[in-house]
Design an enzyme around this catalytic site. Structure first.
Site, PDB file in Angstrom:
ATOM      1  N   GLU A   1      -7.599  51.194  52.439  1.00 11.62           N
ATOM      2  CA  GLU A   1      -7.878  52.419  51.691  1.00 11.62           C
ATOM      3  C   GLU A   1      -7.709  52.158  50.198  1.00 11.62           C
ATOM      4  OE1 GLU A   1      -6.804  56.339  54.360  1.00 11.62           O
ATOM      5  OE2 GLU A   1      -5.314  55.613  52.944  1.00 11.62           O
ATOM      6  N   CYS A   2      -8.686  52.508  49.404  1.00 10.54           N
ATOM      7  CA  CYS A   2      -8.619  52.456  47.943  1.00 10.54           C
ATOM      8  C   CYS A   2      -8.142  51.086  47.464  1.00 10.54           C
ATOM      9  CB  CYS A   2      -7.738  53.590  47.422  1.00 10.54           C
ATOM     10  SG  CYS A   2      -8.049  53.996  45.685  1.00 10.54           S
ATOM     11  N   GLY A   3      -6.888  50.948  47.027  1.00 12.48           N
ATOM     12  CA  GLY A   3      -6.407  49.651  46.595  1.00 12.48           C
ATOM     13  C   GLY A   3      -6.519  48.604  47.687  1.00 12.48           C
TER      14      GLY A   3
END
Length: 436
Positions: A327-329
């Site tokens: 997720e994201c990072g």
């Protein structure tokens, strides 16, 4: 035990909600009060400070992303072993997205659904008696939302405080405290909000100062007295089914954005969560059957992640036979390269083919609705999810991986396909909060 609850809110961001919340939680904890602090809306950072101040896990409640039954269940669970549940609002009390009534993401939705009173934090810098007009407007804006008390913030002098408090007192709404201007009470920030609790150089001392500050300037007995009972929830609180029976979860300063309700729900469903640290060059444990790379700040640790040979080899081996999601990072680290703020490019895991950059910044912020285009650790194809995006990083090279989700914004406007999937690996900037 069933706790009483209240919401600390304000007309806008930057009014002092977090300072007041942390101070009150700490001051009450000193008295032996069991406090569970909760954040309204999507936020990873404030709940970590809440946990440090209360000694209990942080929690989020989100009226947009969570079905009403999940909110009831999570609120009820928070009250099970607490005397007081304090919910800190995001932004302004009534700020949310247009859409389904009572599912806007505003803290006002929680106040109405859970029947909780609101303590309004009012920054009175730049005005005095006019503060009463603001309070009157908030008190009458929605009959389902009760403003039960006011705390003034940034009062410049006893005269300034008296002018505002006398005008507000005429409305019949109790004044619960007045906080003087105090720059030392603020917390350090970076690009996604506050510096993480685990990185604060003197967190315990700062929290102690906030507790002293609140004890001196807030009527804690009066604040506790306005709380309303929090009803027990009947449904089990599982937001998203676990991606495996034994889940390897990356967890350190680069990967810290996980929601407590997600992890608790996985454990409630019978899964075990095993943490490992990529920054310490640890690989995901071999006895796990799924791996989850959450968001965080990998852009601050690009060189360390690039040189973490055991982590890199372990992730590549894991992904050959078991599902991996980022997720994201975490999504950024699954790609080929990451460009940091100094325009230095670092080799990442290359389990997906995209490249990302933090140097070429663009703010992406808001609620999201997602539909899975294929089976993944988030669920089977067609699963509808709600969550959010909050990042400055951009995708500079998309690669030829298949997309993971069809994305829409908080109002349902289509945003196209997003994320990536290849083999057993998937990822997206989208943070999931719950299934629809």
């Amino acid at each position: 035990m069933t706790a009483r609850g209240l919401i600390i809110a304000a007309p806008r961001s930057g009014s002092g909600k977090t300072t007041l919340t942390l101070g009150v939680v700490g001051a009450l904890r000193r008295r032996g009060v069991k406090v569970r602090a909760v954040k309204s809306g999507p936020d990873y950072i404030d709940p970590a400070f809440h946990a440090a101040a209360s000694g209990r896990p942080g929690l989020n409640l989100d009226s947009f992303a969570m079905p009403p039954e999940l909110i009831d269940a999570l609120a009820g669970e928070a009250a099970e072993d607490a005397d007081l549940v304090i919910i800190e609002a995001s932004m302004g009390l009534f700020d949310g997205v247009y859409g389904t009534p009572e599912r806007t993401g505003a803290a006002a939705d929680l106040a109405a659904r859970l029947g909780l009173p609101v303590v309004l934090v009012l920054d009175i810098s730049g005005h005095s008696q006019s503060a009463a007009a603001v309070v009157r407007g908030f008190a009458t804006h929605d009959p389902a939302v009760r403003i039960a008390g006011v705390v003034l913030n940034k009062s410049a002098s006893p005269r300034h405080r008296a002018q505002a408090s006398e005008a507000i007192g005429a409305l019949g709404i109790p004044l619960l405290g007045s906080l003087p201007r105090e720059a030392a009470m603020t917390l350090p920030e970076r690009h996604l909000g506050l510096v993480q609790a685990q990185e604060h150089p003197a967190l315990a001392a700062h929290l102690a100062s906030l507790a002293d500050f609140a004890a001196q300037h807030v009527d804690l007995d009066a604040l506790m007295a306005i709380g309303a009972p929090v009803a027990a929830g009947a449904a089990p609180a599982i937001a998203v089914p676990p991606p495996g029976q034994r889940i390897a979860l990356a967890q350190d300063a680069a990967f810290s954005f996980t929601y407590e309700h997600m992890l608790a729900g996985w454990r409630r469903a019978g899964a075990e969560v095993v943490t490992f640290s990529p920054l310490a060059d640890e690989a995901p444990p071999e006895d796990c059957d799924a791996c989850w790379l959450p968001g965080g700040y990998p852009e601050l640790h690009g060189a360390r992640l690039a040189s973490a040979s055991r982590f890199r080899a372990g992730m590549v081996a894991f992904a050959q036979t078991r599902p991996v999601h980022g997720e994201c990072g975490g999504y950024m680290v699954l790609g080929r390269t990451l460009e940091d703020v100094d325009h230095k490019t670092h080799e990442m895991l290359a389990l997906l083919k995209h490249c990302t950059s933090f140097a070429r910044r663009k703010l992406n912020l808001g609620y999201r609705q997602a539909s899975l285009l294929a089976d993944s650790p988030l669920g089977p194809a067609g699963t509808r999810l709600r969550g959010h995006e909050f990042h400055y990083a951009t995708v500079t090279e998309r690669g030829d991986d298949a997309p993971l989700v069809a994305l829409a914004d908080g109002q349902g406007n289509e945003m196209g396909h997003a994320g990536s999937r290849s083999g057993l690996v998937s990822g997206a900037f989208f943070h999931v909060i719950a299934m629809e």
